[in-house]
Design an enzyme around this catalytic site. Structure first.
Site: not given
Ligand code: KIV
Length: 274
Positions: A50, A118, A186
């Site tokens: 993000s 992640k 999400e």
């Molecule tokens: O990139 C991000 O901020 C995320 C969160 C919204 C979990 O993946």
């Protein structure tokens, strides 16, 4: 630059062991000062992709690169002494093959000191998750609304409604069976998130998935109210830094134009005081 793992940081296994014991607290961070601000409160901090939308003004997360993730990961690592750091694998860095995923995950861990990566995806990413875990890369999975797939999902919609619920449960089981140590849910209906949380042995980390998840995450700029024009339904603003910042900048501009800033106390005397 290579970073070494911080000694006191919790490990992915510690986060996994929190399921059913204590709520897991997490936020995103992209810079050293933000990371410092949340280090004492968060169990893990996510360097989310993000960052592309929040800090770089990109229209989606698709334009985020490995280099951007590494730069922000290194900055966040400098601000953490206690919380575990998880770092997102950007779009295009892992989907093609497990070997490409390993190469890029190893680079992210080596160059930032993150404790885990992640990646987005359910059943179709299970093979890659198992490949990474078997080679020493702890993986947090991310299912439900997966923003890197915004173009195939048709927007940032709630996922898992109606007949799609079973598929999402199958995704959760698949990433858990593949060895992920936790999974982000999400924008998933709260009742479905509760069901998933009850059925899999790893912690669920919710964002727009209700109160029944094992932990919660928010984008820090959202919860601090740094964006004045945009607030997703699942975000609670705990501060109004955007509005406060705009007001502060307006005061500064007015004082510069009026000649009242800088005042004498903001200047330096010709002679240094003894
Ligand atoms: O990139 C991000 O901020 C995320 C969160 C919204 C979990 O993946």
């Amino acid at each position: 630059m290579s970073a070494t793992a911080r000694k006191s940081a919790p490990l992915p296994d510690d986060i996994r062991a929190m399921k059913g014991r204590a709520p897991i607290v997490s936020l995103t961070a992209y810079t050293t000062p933000m990371a410092r601000m949340m280090d004492a409160q968060c169990d893990f901090v996510l360097v989310g992709d993000s960052v592309g939308m929040v800090l770089h003004g990109l229209p989606s997360t698709l334009g985020v690169t490995m280099e951007m993730m590494i730069l922000h990961g290194q900055a966040v690592a400098r601000g953490l002494s206690r919380a575990m750091m998880v770092i997102d694998m950007p779009f295009g860095s892992y989907e093609e093959s497990p070997t490409l995923a390993f190469r890029n995950a190893a680079r992210l861990l080596r160059e930032t000191g993150a404790g885990a990566v992640k990646l987005e995806g359910g059943r179709h990413m299970a093979e890659t998750i198992a490949f990474l875990v078997a080679r020493g890369v702890p993986v947090m999975a991310h299912i439900g609304l997966t923003p890197q797939s915004v173009n195939t999902l048709g927007g940032y919609k709630v996922q898992g409604r109606g007949t799609a619920a079973e598929a999402l449960l199958a995704d959760a089981r698949a990433v858990s069976d593949a060895g992920a140590f936790s999974v982000v849910l999400e924008k998933v209906p709260s009742a479905l998130a509760d069901r998933i949380t009850a059925k899999i042995p790893i912690p669920t980390i919710g964002i727009g998935a209700g109160a029944g998840c094992d932990g919660q995450i928010l984008v820090v700029d959202d919860m601090l109210g740094l964006f004045t024009a945009f607030k997703p339904k699942f975000v609670k603003r705990y501060a109004t830094l955007g509005a406060d910042g705009e007001a502060a900048i307006a005061s500064y501009a007015a004082e510069v134009r009026a000649g009242t800033f800088p005042a004498p106390e903001h200047g330096f005397a010709e002679e240094a005081p003894n």
